[in-house]
Every structure is written in C-alpha cells, then in structure tokens.
Write an enzyme that holds these catalytic residues in place. Structure first.
Site, PDB file in Angstrom:
ATOM      1  CE  LYS A   1      -3.328   7.054   3.680  1.00  0.00           C
ATOM      2  NZ  LYS A   1      -3.335   5.831   4.506  1.00  0.00           N
TER       3      LYS A   1
HETATM    4  P1  NAD Z   1       6.899   1.404   3.431  1.00  0.00           P
HETATM    5  O1  NAD Z   1       7.252   2.623   2.673  1.00  0.00           O
HETATM    6  O2  NAD Z   1       7.558   1.137   4.741  1.00  0.00           O
HETATM    7  O3  NAD Z   1       7.162   0.094   2.524  1.00  0.00           O
HETATM    8  C1  NAD Z   1       6.647  -0.028   1.234  1.00  0.00           C
HETATM    9  C2  NAD Z   1       7.277  -1.248   0.570  1.00  0.00           C
HETATM   10  O4  NAD Z   1       6.673  -1.409  -0.720  1.00  0.00           O
HETATM   11  C3  NAD Z   1       8.777  -1.128   0.347  1.00  0.00           C
HETATM   12  O5  NAD Z   1       9.409  -2.375   0.566  1.00  0.00           O
HETATM   13  C4  NAD Z   1       8.854  -0.762  -1.135  1.00  0.00           C
HETATM   14  O6  NAD Z   1      10.086  -1.150  -1.744  1.00  0.00           O
HETATM   15  C5  NAD Z   1       7.702  -1.576  -1.681  1.00  0.00           C
HETATM   16  N1  NAD Z   1       7.261  -1.123  -2.998  1.00  0.00           N
HETATM   17  C6  NAD Z   1       7.061   0.154  -3.422  1.00  0.00           C
HETATM   18  N2  NAD Z   1       6.702   0.159  -4.714  1.00  0.00           N
HETATM   19  C7  NAD Z   1       6.677  -1.130  -5.108  1.00  0.00           C
HETATM   20  C8  NAD Z   1       6.381  -1.784  -6.329  1.00  0.00           C
HETATM   21  N3  NAD Z   1       6.028  -1.090  -7.415  1.00  0.00           N
HETATM   22  N4  NAD Z   1       6.444  -3.150  -6.373  1.00  0.00           N
HETATM   23  C9  NAD Z   1       6.800  -3.860  -5.289  1.00  0.00           C
HETATM   24  N5  NAD Z   1       7.090  -3.294  -4.101  1.00  0.00           N
HETATM   25  C10 NAD Z   1       7.029  -1.949  -4.010  1.00  0.00           C
HETATM   26  O7  NAD Z   1       5.307   1.429   3.552  1.00  0.00           O
HETATM   27  P2  NAD Z   1       4.413   0.683   4.636  1.00  0.00           P
HETATM   28  O8  NAD Z   1       4.157   1.615   5.749  1.00  0.00           O
HETATM   29  O9  NAD Z   1       4.952  -0.683   4.894  1.00  0.00           O
HETATM   30  O10 NAD Z   1       3.031   0.589   3.821  1.00  0.00           O
HETATM   31  C11 NAD Z   1       2.786  -0.445   2.880  1.00  0.00           C
HETATM   32  C12 NAD Z   1       1.301  -0.492   2.568  1.00  0.00           C
HETATM   33  O11 NAD Z   1       0.583  -0.688   3.785  1.00  0.00           O
HETATM   34  C13 NAD Z   1       0.692   0.771   1.941  1.00  0.00           C
HETATM   35  O12 NAD Z   1      -0.357   0.394   1.079  1.00  0.00           O
HETATM   36  C14 NAD Z   1       0.119   1.502   3.127  1.00  0.00           C
HETATM   37  O13 NAD Z   1      -0.922   2.385   2.763  1.00  0.00           O
HETATM   38  C15 NAD Z   1      -0.393   0.334   3.923  1.00  0.00           C
HETATM   39  N6  NAD Z   1      -0.580   0.630   5.334  1.00  0.00           N
HETATM   40  C16 NAD Z   1       0.442   1.050   6.117  1.00  0.00           C
HETATM   41  C17 NAD Z   1       0.209   1.291   7.464  1.00  0.00           C
HETATM   42  C18 NAD Z   1       1.326   1.678   8.400  1.00  0.00           C
HETATM   43  O14 NAD Z   1       1.064   1.772   9.605  1.00  0.00           O
HETATM   44  N7  NAD Z   1       2.544   1.859   7.943  1.00  0.00           N
HETATM   45  C19 NAD Z   1      -1.080   1.148   7.999  1.00  0.00           C
HETATM   46  C20 NAD Z   1      -2.112   0.698   7.166  1.00  0.00           C
HETATM   47  C21 NAD Z   1      -1.838   0.440   5.827  1.00  0.00           C
END
Ligand code: NAD
Length: 424
Positions: free
Chosen positions: A113
């Site tokens: 990561k």
């Molecule tokens: P993203 O940046 O597209 O979305 C993140 C969301 O979380 C946004 O809506 C943001 O407003 C919200 N957020 C941020 N801080 C916050 C808070 N304090 N309280 C409430 N909401 C909050 O990110 P993503 O790609 O959707 O990733 C979200 C999660 O999924 C992360 O933990 C990431 O590690 C995990 N993840 C993502 C992927 C991927 O392919 N994108 C894969 C595996 C895991």
C-alpha cells in the site's frame, strides 16, 4: 514477539487493529503458527520526501510512503491513498490487509500500500500531477509489474494512475502498462474495474444474506461513504429492491425512511462533490447515523468507524465492510455477541483487487476481455471465495473474519514455509 520501534503501539491505531486480528487467528493455524511472526513485520517500508513547486511559485514538502507487507505469494498489490491523515502506521495496516485479502481470494499477489499525506482537494490539477509524478519517481525503485503494482484508493483515481504509468514508463524508456491497475480503459485499463469493488460488496453481501435468510428486496440499507465503493454497492442493492434510508459522507448525514432517490443524489454529488445540501432527504446529526433503523450497514469510507459504543446501538443484521478496517476488534466482539454478521473487508471489498488482477493479466497478454466476461469471472471468483470462507467459519465455529484470516494465513504461511528463509 518483537515490537517494531518505528510505529506507535497505541491500541487505537489501524496497525494495532491488524495485530489483534492476527492474534485471533494464531490458535487456528496448527504447525504453521510457527511462521506467524512474519505477518507482524512488514517486509519493506519506504518513506519519501516529495518537494512540490506550487502554482504560486512557493515550495512545499509532502511525506509519501510505500509499504510492501509480504511478498511470499507474488508481487505486491495495493492502492495509493491521498489523504491528510496518511501516516506510516496506517499504510502498514492497509498493506497488511492487502496481504490477507489477496490470499483470501487466492490471487497470486502479496500485499502492499502507499500514500501521500496531503489533502488532494486543496491542490490544482497541475500541482496534483507534479506531486504524483515526483512520488512515482521516488518509489520507482521498488515498484514494477513483477515487483509491486499500485492502484487507486481514497483520493486517487484513473487519471492519477495514468500519470503514474506514464512517469514509470518515461523512466524505463518503454510503455509499461502493467505497472499500475485502475488505469483509464484506453490506456490498458480494464472494463468493469471502476465499479468492481462496489459490485463485490453486493455479490458477497447477497451470498451471505441468502444463507442467513435475509431478503434483499425491501431491506433497509445505511451507507457511510458515497464515493466509488459506496455509490456502486448502493446502486446494485436498490436495483434489487432495497431502500437506502441513510447516507453519510464527509459533508453531511442524510435520512429518508422511504428510501433516498439515488440517481438524484448521484447527480447532486457529481455537481457539488458532496452530499450536503441535497433536498431529497432530511439532514440529521452525524452521530444519529448509527441509530437509524436499518437491516444492512455498509461502511464504505474510512477505517476505525465502528466502535464498541456504536456496535452496541446498531439495529442491523448484516454489516458489509466496503471500507478497509472499519470495525475495531472490541466492536467485532459486540456485534458477534448480538448476532450481527459481519462480512469482513478482506473478502467483502476484494472485487477491486480481483478486477485489478484481471487488468494486469490482460496487460501482460495484450488481449482484452468484454465487460460481461469480466463481471462473470469476478462474480464466480468472489462467490467461490465467500462460500469457502463461510464453510470454514461453520467448521471452526468462528466469525467470518477469523475464517477469512484462517484461509488467508494458511496460504501465506505455507508459501513462507515452503520457500524457506534466505540465505538458509
Ligand atoms: P472515495 O474517495 O471514492 O470515497 C470515500 C467516501 O468516504 C466519500 O463519500 C467521502 O465523502 C467519505 N468520507 C470521507 N471521510 C469521511 C468521514 N469522516 N465520515 C463519513 N464519510 C467520509 O473512496 P473509495 O474508493 O470509495 O474508498 C472507500 C473505502 O473503500 C476506503 O476504505 C478504501 O480503502 C476502500 N476500498 C476501496 C477500493 C476501491 O477500489 N476504490 C477497493 C477496496 C477498498
């Protein structure tokens, strides 16, 4: 057990959550437990300084990281996060969860990561590009299509991956599409990648719901995070007849007992980059989110969200961990005692890395598949992995999280054992 000198061992950090999860699996590993210390030590951690000339001519410095937690089963795989809270402790935990995740779904990868401690929304596009290119050059010594393959995470996207791929390629004198995944489709990206993580949350969630006798149609879903993962998972649940009754993001918490109109919310979010101000739901206090009447909770924002106190209040029957590490170990115990099933992050959100694997394979072969083929292969791989973990949980009479860790740790430690320790 040797403690690491370079990270805080405070019990509330993401790394300490990970260590507690490893402690819980150790008793199930038999002779392989002899090798478990390897999982408590990241193989390699690189900290880089990124000097950036800002658009106004001033110079700022940013901290960047890339951690390769374990490479026993193949090259490192894991996203790049741009967020103001990124630090070594968080990146180490996220890299370790990637090791477990890749092994839980049996992808031929280790875990890695990376990230930069920055709020990307405060930078102009050209500043973001320069930051990304310098970071890529700095970590270029340890990444590569056969060494470690980054992907998008919170705060990064396909455009950032295109800059990373181009920078790495410029430094190597040839186009190397396989160095990152999550690229734009016209630059060696894969169809279906953008929606894959949300889709995987839906696929694994439906499989477990079916086994628990929970009807998806008309169930109430509450969602924390309306980004890439949350919005796609929510869309698929609504398409199957569920109602999204609450959504929380960094800007607001919205509630509508009859179900929020998601296409309208998505249109609002695309325009304003936040859900605050959307008038199709009532805005409630952020802590009220955890008290909403719901059947399914999808944390899809950041780690460390489900505390013991929140776990005691939740009304849901099922938690689908779209985010990485959203549940503290003590909250896991409360949920389990209350009969609430948790589909753990290491399987629930593995759809993204699964289609990243397909992207890497397609890049290597220079032969690209249709979206239908990709979705079918992903659904099968994820469902088979989920069923294997479900059966393991029944056999060992443990939670799905512990079962996923048993399956994953057996694979990783067997590889470790059979490779042996160099130089012997
Ligand atoms: P993203 O940046 O597209 O979305 C993140 C969301 O979380 C946004 O809506 C943001 O407003 C919200 N957020 C941020 N801080 C916050 C808070 N304090 N309280 C409430 N909401 C909050 O990110 P993503 O790609 O959707 O990733 C979200 C999660 O999924 C992360 O933990 C990431 O590690 C995990 N993840 C993502 C992927 C991927 O392919 N994108 C894969 C595996 C895991």
């Amino acid at each position: 057990m040797n403690k690491l000198s370079y990270v805080s061992d405070s019990s509330t950090t993401a790394w300490s959550t990970y260590l507690q999860q490893i402690d819980r699996v150790a008793p199930y590993l038999g002779d392989l437990a002899r090798w478990i210390e390897t999982l408590r030590h990241p193989k390699r951690a690189l900290i880089v300084d990124i000097p950036l000339q800002m658009d106004d001519g001033s110079i700022r410095h940013f901290e960047g990281f890339r951690v390769q937690h374990n490479l026993s089963r193949g090259p490192g795989k894991g996203g790049i996060r741009y967020h103001p809270n990124v630090d070594l402790n968080e990146v180490m935990a996220l890299s370790a969860w990637m090791t477990i995740k890749c092994a839980a779904v049996n992808l031929p990868y280790g875990g890695a990561k990376g990230g930069i401690r920055v709020d990307p929304f405060t930078l102009s596009e050209s500043e973001l590009e320069r930051l990304t290119r310098r970071y890529t050059s700095e970590i270029g010594v340890i990444i590569g299509p056969q060494k470690d393959i980054p992907a998008p995470d919170v705060g990064t996207n396909s455009k950032v991956m295109a800059w990373m791929m181009d920078t790495y390629s410029m430094n190597h004198g040839t186009t190397v599409t396989g160095v990152v995944t999550g690229k734009p489709v016209h630059l060696g990206g894969s169809l279906g990648r953008e929606k894959a993580t949300g889709r995987g949350v839906f696929v694994t969630g439906c499989e477990v719901a079916r086994r628990l006798g929970i009807e998806i149609a008309d169930s109430r879903v509450a969602l924390q995070g309306y980004g890439n993962v949350g919005s796609e998972a929510a869309r698929l649940f609504v398409a199957t007849g569920a109602r999204v009754v609450a959504v929380q993001d960094h800007s607001a918490t919205l509630f509508n007992a009859s179900g929020i109109d998601l296409p309208a919310l998505s249109a609002w979010q695309a325009r304003h980059k936040k859900i605050a101000g959307f008038n199709g739901a009532e805005e409630i206090a952020s802590d009220a989110f955890w008290h909403v009447q719901m059947d399914i909770l999808i944390p899809a924002a950041l780690e460390g969200q489900i505390t013991r106190e929140r776990a005691e209040k939740l009304s849901c029957k099922l938690v689908l961990e779209g985010a990485n590490g959203p549940t503290y170990p003590e909250a896991d115990d409360v949920l389990s005692a209350r009969g609430i099933t948790v589909v753990p992050d290491v399987i629930c959100n593995a759809g993204g890395v699964t289609v990243s694997y397909f992207e890497w394979v397609q890049d290597m072969a220079s032969f690209f598949w249709s979206e239908n083929e990709i979705n079918q292969r992903m659904d099968k791989l994820m469902t088979d992995a989920m069923v294997h973990i479900w059966d393991k949980a029944r056999e060992k009479e443990c939670s799905l999280r512990t079962a996923a860790y048993i399956v994953a740790c057996e694979r990783i430690l067997l590889a470790r054992k059979d490779r042996g320790i160099y130089p012997g």
